[in-house]
Scaffold this active site. Structure first.
Site, short mmCIF file in Angstrom:
data_model
loop_
_atom_site.label_atom_id
_atom_site.label_comp_id
_atom_site.label_asym_id
_atom_site.label_seq_id
_atom_site.Cartn_x
_atom_site.Cartn_y
_atom_site.Cartn_z
N GLU A 169 -2.56 -16.91 2.75
CA GLU A 169 -3.10 -17.42 4.02
C GLU A 169 -4.60 -17.59 3.94
O GLU A 169 -5.26 -17.81 4.94
CB GLU A 169 -2.71 -16.52 5.18
CG GLU A 169 -2.97 -15.05 4.98
CD GLU A 169 -4.40 -14.65 5.23
OE1 GLU A 169 -5.07 -15.33 6.01
OE2 GLU A 169 -4.86 -13.68 4.61
N SER A 197 -11.18 -4.02 1.60
CA SER A 197 -12.18 -3.53 2.56
C SER A 197 -13.53 -4.21 2.33
O SER A 197 -13.74 -4.88 1.32
CB SER A 197 -12.35 -2.02 2.36
OG SER A 197 -12.92 -1.80 1.07
N SER A 237 0.82 -1.21 0.00
CA SER A 237 0.00 0.00 0.00
C SER A 237 0.85 1.26 0.00
O SER A 237 1.95 1.30 0.57
CB SER A 237 -0.90 0.03 1.23
OG SER A 237 -1.69 -1.12 1.29
C1 LIG Z 1 -4.42 -2.54 10.36
C2 LIG Z 1 -3.97 -2.44 8.97
C3 LIG Z 1 -2.83 -3.11 8.58
C4 LIG Z 1 -2.38 -3.01 7.27
N1 LIG Z 1 -1.23 -3.67 6.94
C5 LIG Z 1 -0.73 -3.51 5.68
C6 LIG Z 1 0.53 -4.07 5.34
O1 LIG Z 1 1.16 -4.74 6.15
N2 LIG Z 1 0.99 -3.87 4.12
C7 LIG Z 1 0.32 -3.16 3.18
O2 LIG Z 1 0.78 -3.04 2.06
N3 LIG Z 1 -0.87 -2.58 3.47
C8 LIG Z 1 -1.41 -2.73 4.70
N4 LIG Z 1 -2.60 -2.14 5.03
C9 LIG Z 1 -3.26 -1.31 4.04
C10 LIG Z 1 -4.56 -1.83 3.51
O3 LIG Z 1 -4.34 -2.84 2.58
C11 LIG Z 1 -5.33 -0.64 2.93
O4 LIG Z 1 -5.69 0.18 4.01
C12 LIG Z 1 -6.54 -1.06 2.17
O5 LIG Z 1 -6.19 -1.64 0.96
C13 LIG Z 1 -7.49 0.13 1.91
O6 LIG Z 1 -6.81 1.19 1.29
P1 LIG Z 1 -6.91 2.67 1.87
O7 LIG Z 1 -6.62 2.62 3.30
O8 LIG Z 1 -6.09 3.54 1.02
O9 LIG Z 1 -8.41 3.11 1.71
P2 LIG Z 1 -9.15 3.63 0.34
O10 LIG Z 1 -8.83 2.71 -0.74
O11 LIG Z 1 -8.78 5.06 0.18
O12 LIG Z 1 -10.62 3.49 0.77
C14 LIG Z 1 -11.34 4.46 1.57
C15 LIG Z 1 -12.81 4.02 1.63
O13 LIG Z 1 -13.34 3.96 0.28
C16 LIG Z 1 -13.84 2.67 0.01
N5 LIG Z 1 -13.59 2.31 -1.38
C17 LIG Z 1 -12.41 2.24 -2.04
N6 LIG Z 1 -12.57 1.81 -3.30
C18 LIG Z 1 -13.89 1.57 -3.45
C19 LIG Z 1 -14.70 1.09 -4.52
N7 LIG Z 1 -14.17 0.74 -5.68
N8 LIG Z 1 -16.00 0.99 -4.31
C20 LIG Z 1 -16.56 1.32 -3.12
N9 LIG Z 1 -15.87 1.77 -2.07
C21 LIG Z 1 -14.55 1.89 -2.23
C22 LIG Z 1 -13.09 1.76 0.96
O14 LIG Z 1 -13.77 0.58 1.19
C23 LIG Z 1 -12.97 2.62 2.20
O15 LIG Z 1 -14.14 2.54 2.92
C24 LIG Z 1 -3.07 -2.23 6.33
C25 LIG Z 1 -4.23 -1.56 6.71
C26 LIG Z 1 -4.68 -1.65 8.02
C27 LIG Z 1 -5.92 -0.91 8.41
#
Ligand SMILES: Cc1cc2nc3c(=O)[nH]c(=O)nc-3n(C[C@H](O)[C@H](O)[C@H](O)COP(=O)(O)OP(=O)(O)OC[C@H]3O[C@@H](n4cnc5c(N)ncnc54)[C@H](O)[C@@H]3O)c2cc1C
Lengths: 405, 349
Positions: free
Chosen positions: A252, A380, A137
Site C-alpha cells: 500500500e 518505527s 510481529s
Molecule cells: C497500532 C499497531 C498496529 C499493528 N498492527 C500489526 C499487524 O497488524 N500485524 C503485525 O504483524 N504487526 C503489527 N504491529 C506491530 C508493529 O509492526 C511493531 O510494533 C513494530 O514493528 C515495532 O516493534 P515492537 O513493537 O516490538 O518495538 P521494538 O522493536 O521493541 O522497538 C522498541 C523501541 O526501540 C526502537 N528500536 C528498535 N530497533 C531499533 C534500532 N535498530 N535502532 C534504533 N531504535 C530501534 C523502536 O523504534 C522503538 O522505539 C502493529 C503495531 C501497532 C502499534
C-alpha cells in the site's frame, strides 16, 4: 467472481472525469451522521458499519482501484487511485480499516506470489467481505522482523504451527491471516522464513484481543497450538517468506499516506473551528502554534503526492518512502499535541471516542495516543531514520556482530 | 521542472560551483551579467527566457547552495516588478538593468511614506531597510508602506542617504536608505493606487519565494557538507557517521529539508501565474516559513555536529549559519509568518 456485477467505469483512464464521478458518488453514499453513530459504541457497531461501507465501495468499484484490470473496479492508474483517496478524504468518509489488510496486503501478496489456484480461492472472497489480518510481529520480533520464531514443521502435505503472534490488527474478526513462520533455523534468519495463508478457523488457533491505552482493542495476540496448515496454503517456496513479506509491506506504499495527509489537511479547518467554539481564537500563543503547523501539514501532503508521482514515473529511490512516513508521523504528533493545547483542561475530561474516524477525530488525548500507531507500526520512526541515514545519506551501518563491551 | 530549466539550472550549478563556497559579490556578479541570469524569469516577448517564478527559484536555490555573494535576488525582484508594471519603456529599462546598471530593492519592510506637496509630484520620506549592495546600484525599487506607490528611484542624487549596515552574514551587504522628502519624478513611478497595491503583493510574494528557495539550497548544501564531514572524521576508532545518535539527527534534518523542498515546489504550483493573488501570497508565506525554519535548524545542528572545527573562521559552516540567521528576519520578518497563516485559516473557519 461471477456473482459480482462489474461496475460500469464511465470515466476510463481519465482522472479529471473521475473526480466529478467520485465526488457525486460520495455525496450520495457517505452514511449520514456516521461519526455520531460510531462514537462511544462497541466493536460490533463498528464492524457492521465497516461492512456496509465496504459493500458500497465494492459495488461502486472504489474499493479495488489498485487491482488488475480483470477484477471489478480494477485497472485504475495510480493517478486515478489518488483521486479516489483524495475525495474520500475530502468527504471525511469513514476509513476502511477492517478490510485494509484484505484489500491491500493480502490481495497484492496473492496477486504477486500466489498460484492461479490461490488467486481463484482468495481474491473473490476478499470482494465478498472476507477479513484478513497480518501475523508478522511477535513478542520478540518487532522492529527486527527476521527474528520470527513461530515454528512450522513440515509433516507430509501439512505444516504444523506452534508459537505466538502479537499486535495483529483486528485479528479477532479475521477469516484469514498472512502468517510469517520459521521453517529453518540453521542459516541466516531471513533465509528460514516461510509465508502461509492461514485459515483463522483452523483447530488450535486462539485469538486474544489486547486492551489498548485508548480503551479500544484494535489489535490482538494470536496463539498457535499444533495448528495444521495444508502445504497448498503456502505462498512462494519454503524459505522465501522474507521476500514475500517484503511485497506485503510494500503493497500500500504511498496511497494510504496520500489519504491520511489529505485528511490532515482538511482537519486544519476543523481545528480552526474548535478554536472558535472553545473561545480561544484570539489566544496569540495558540495562533502562533497553529500558524507553524499549517505549512508542515501542507508539506506532508506535498511529500506524499510527490512520492506517489515518483512511483508512477518509476523514479523512487531508497529512503523516499521513509521520509514520507517519518514526516507524516512527526506532523501528526504535533497536530494532536496542538489539539490538546487548544482543548485545554476540558479536553482531558474523558469523552467517548469514535471508531474508524481517522487520526484527527477531535478527541485529542485519544488522537494523541493513536498517533503512536504511525510512529511505531510499519517500521518505527527510529527504523525510518536508520533507513534515511544509511540508504539516502550513505552513512555506515552498524557492524553486524557487535557485542556488549 | 522543464528540460530547458533543468539545463539552465545545471549550468548555473556548475558555474557557481567553480567559484567555490561563499564567493564574493565581486566574483559572482560579473557571471550574473555575462550569462544573462537576470533574464531567467523575464517573459519571452520581452526578450527573456520565460521561465517564470519557478525558473527564478531554481536559480535562487543555486545561489543559496553556494552562499554566493551576488545581490541576485533584489535585482530579480526589481526586474520582475518592471516587467509586471507594463510601462511602455520597460524594454529599455530591462536592457539597461540586465546588462549594465544595477538595480536593487529592500529585502525587508521599512517605513516609507509619501506626502504630496504639489499635485502629481509625491515626495518620499522615511527609511528603506535591508537594501543589498545599494552603493553600486543606479536605482532602487521601493514601495510606500501603505502600498499606494511603487517607484524606481535613482540613487545618485540629493535627498537619498546611504548607510551601510554590516551584518554577520557576509554573503549580503545591506544598506539603509534614508529619503528626506525626495521628489519623485512622474516617470519614476511604476504604479500607483490599486495597481501599486497589486504590484506590492506580487513583490512580497516573489520575495517570500526567493527566501524560501535560497534557504532550501543552503539547507541542502549544509546538510550534505555535514554528513560528509561525519563520514570522514574518526573518533573512538570509527567514523562519527557510525554513531546512531548522530545518524538520527541527520535523518531528521534530511526529512525536514525534503519537506521544505516539496512544499516549495507545491507552493509554486499553487501560486500559478497570478502572483498578486491571495492564493499565491499564502503559498509563498508557507514556503518561506518552513524553508527558513528548516535552514536555521540545519545550521544550528551543523555547527554542533562539526565540533570545534565548525567554530573556526576558515571553515565554511558559519557562512551558512550566518545567512540562515539573517534569513529569518528578512521578508515580512520572522515573527509575522506564522500569525499571518493562522489569521488566514481562522478567517475562513
Ligand atoms: C497500532 C499497531 C498496529 C499493528 N498492527 C500489526 C499487524 O497488524 N500485524 C503485525 O504483524 N504487526 C503489527 N504491529 C506491530 C508493529 O509492526 C511493531 O510494533 C513494530 O514493528 C515495532 O516493534 P515492537 O513493537 O516490538 O518495538 P521494538 O522493536 O521493541 O522497538 C522498541 C523501541 O526501540 C526502537 N528500536 C528498535 N530497533 C531499533 C534500532 N535498530 N535502532 C534504533 N531504535 C530501534 C523502536 O523504534 C522503538 O522505539 C502493529 C503495531 C501497532 C502499534
Amino acid at each position: 467472481m461471477d456473482q459480482i456485477p462489474i461496475p460500469t467505469m464511465t470515466t476510463g483512464g481519465n482522472p479529471e472525469a473521475l473526480r466529478a464521478e467520485v465526488r457525486a458518488w460520495l455525496q450520495q453514499n457517505v452514511p449520514q451522521g456516521w461519526r455520531a453513530a460510531l462514537t462511544g459504541t462497541g466493536q460490533d457497531a463498528f464492524v457492521d458499519a465497516q461492512r456496509d461501507w465496504f459493500q458500497r465501495l465494492v459495488k461502486a468499484g472504489y474499493a479495488t482501484p489498485h487491482w488488475s484490470q480483470e477484477w471489478p473496479g480494477g485497472g485504475r492508474s495510480l493517478a486515478e487511485q489518488k483521486v479516489i483517496f483524495e475525495y474520500v478524504a475530502r468527504a471525511a468518509a469513514p476509513r476502511l480499516i477492517l478490510f485494509f489488510v484484505a484489500l491491500y496486503h493480502a490481495a497484492c501478496t496473492v496477486m504477486e506470489w500466489g498460484s492461479e489456484e490461490q488467486k481463484r480461492q482468495h481474491l473473490p472472497g476478499i470482494l465478498e467481505g472476507r477479513v484478513w489480518c497480518q501475523g508478522f510481529s511477535e513478542p520478540n520480533a518487532g522492529s527486527d522482523l527476521a527474528a520470527v520464531r513461530t515454528r512450522a514443521e513440515r509433516r507430509g502435505d501439512r505444516y504444523v504451527i506452534n508459537g505466538q503472534k502479537t499486535w495483529s490488527t483486528l485479528a479477532q474478526f479475521a477469516d484469514r491471516c498472512l502468517l510469517l513462520v520459521r521453517t529453518d533455523s540453521s542459516g541466516a534468519p531471513q533465509a528460514g522464513l516461510t509465508y502461509l495463508l492461514l485459515d483463522m478457523r483452523s483447530k488450535g488457533v486462539s485469538v486474544r484481543p489486547i486492551e489498548q491505552i485508548t480503551g479500544d482493542d484494535e489489535f490482538a495476540e494470536i496463539f498457535f497450538d499444533d495448528v495444521e496448515v495444508p502445504v497448498s496454503d503456502r505462498v512462494g517456496e519454503e524459505g522465501q517468506g522474507w521476500a514475500v513479506a517484503q511485497s506485503t509491506l510494500a503493497s500500500e506504499r504511498g496511497l494510504t499516506l496520500v489519504e491520511l495527509t489529505q485528511r490532515m489537511r482538511y482537519s486544519l479547518a476543523r481545528i480552526a473551528g474548535i478554536m472558535r467554539e472553545r473561545g480561544v481564537v484570539d489566544d496569540p500563543a495558540l495562533r502562533r502554534d497553529l500558524g507553524r503547523l499549517i505549512p508542515k501539514v501542507h508539506a506532508a501532503c506535498a511529500l506524499a503526492d510527490r512520492y506517489l508521482l515518483k512511483r508512477i514515473e518509476g523514479t523512487e529511490v531508497a529512503g523516499d518512502a521513509s521520509i514520507v512516513k517519518l514526516n507524516y508521523a512527526r506532523t501528526l504528533r504535533e497536530f494532536t499535541l496542538l489539539g490538546q493545547r487548544i482543548a485545554g483542561l476540558q479536553g482531558q475530561y474523558q469523552e467517548p471516542f469514535i471508531r474508524g474516524g481517522g487520526m484527527e477525530t477531535g478527541n485529542w488525548p485519544f488522537d494523541f495516543m493513536n498517533s503512536y500507531n504511525w510512529s511505531i507500526a510499519g517500521g518505527s520512526d527510529e527504523i525510518q531514520r536508520n533507513i534515511i541515514a544509511e540508504r539516502m545519506l550513505g552513512m555506515p551501518r552498524e557492524p553486524k556482530n557487535w557485542t556488549l563491551a | 521542472m522543464n528540460p530547458e530549466l533543468i539545463e539552465l539550472r545545471d549550468s548555473a550549478r556548475q558555474v557557481l560551483g567553480e567559484s567555490g563556497l561563499g564567493a564574493s559579490e565581486h566574483q559572482t556578479w560579473p557571471l550574473v551579467l555575462d550569462l544573462g541570469w537576470l533574464l531567467v524569469a523575464v517573459p519571452e516577448d520581452l526578450g527573456g527566457l520565460g521561465q517564470g517564478l519557478a525558473g527564478a527559484c531554481a536559480f535562487y536555490t543555486e545561489f543559496g547552495r553556494r552562499v554566493a555573494g551576488a545581490p541576485y535576488v533584489p535585482a530579480m525582484l526589481a526586474i520582475d516588478a518592471i516587467c509586471a508594471a507594463g510601462r511602455a519603456d520597460r524594454e529599455d529599462w530591462l536592457q539597461r538593468l540586465t546588462t549594465r546598471d544595477y538595480v536593487t530593492t529592500p529585502l525587508a519592510d521599512g517605513e516609507l511614506t509619501l506626502t504630496s506637496s504639489r499635485p502629481g509630484k509625491p515626495r518620499l520620506s522615511g527609511t528603506a531597510v535591508a537594501v543589498p549592495s545599494a552603493d553600486k546600484a543606479s536605482h532602487v525599487l521601493v514601495a510606500s508602506s501603505d502600498g499606494d506607490c511603487v517607484a524606481l528611484v535613482p540613487l545618485r542624487q540629493g535627498g537619498v542617504e546611504l548607510r551601510e549596515r554590516p551584518t554577520w552574514d557576509r554573503s549580503r551587504r545591506l544598506f539603509d536608505l534614508r529619503f528626506t522628502g525626495l521628489e519623485l519624478e512622474r516617470d519614476m513611478v511604476l504604479a500607483s493606487g490599486s495597481a501599486a497595491q497589486a504590484l506590492c503583493r506580487r513583490l512580497a510574494t516573489h520575495r517570500d519565494f526567493a527566501l524560501a528557495a535560497g534557504a532550501v539550497g543552503g539547507a541542502e548544501a549544509l546538510l550534505d557538507l555535514t554528513v560528509d564531514y561525519l563520514k570522514t572524521r574518526r573518533q573512538f576508532g570509527r567514523p562519527l557517521a557510525l554513531f546512531q545518535a548522530l545518524k538520527h539527527r541527520c535523518a531528521d534534518l534530511k526529512a525536514q529539508v525534503a519537506a521544505a523542498e516539496a512544499l516549495l515546489q507545491d507552493a509554486l504550483q499553487r501560486a500559478g501565474e497570478a502572483l498578486d493573488g491571495a492564493a499565491a501570497g499564502a503559498a509563498g508565506r508557507e514556503a518561506r516559513l518552513l524553508a527558513c525554519s528548516a535552514y536555521a535548524h540545519v545550521a544550528e545542528e551543523a555547527l554542533q555536529l562539526h565540533g570545534g572545527i565548525g567554530m573556526t573562521a576558515e571553515h565554511h559552516c558559519h557562512l551558512f549559519l550566518k545567512r540562515a540567521l539573517l534569513d529569518q528576519h528578512l521578508g515580512r520578518g520572522g515573527n509575522r509568518y506564522d500569525l499571518d497563516l493562522a489569521d488566514a485559516l481562522l478567517a475562513g473557519a
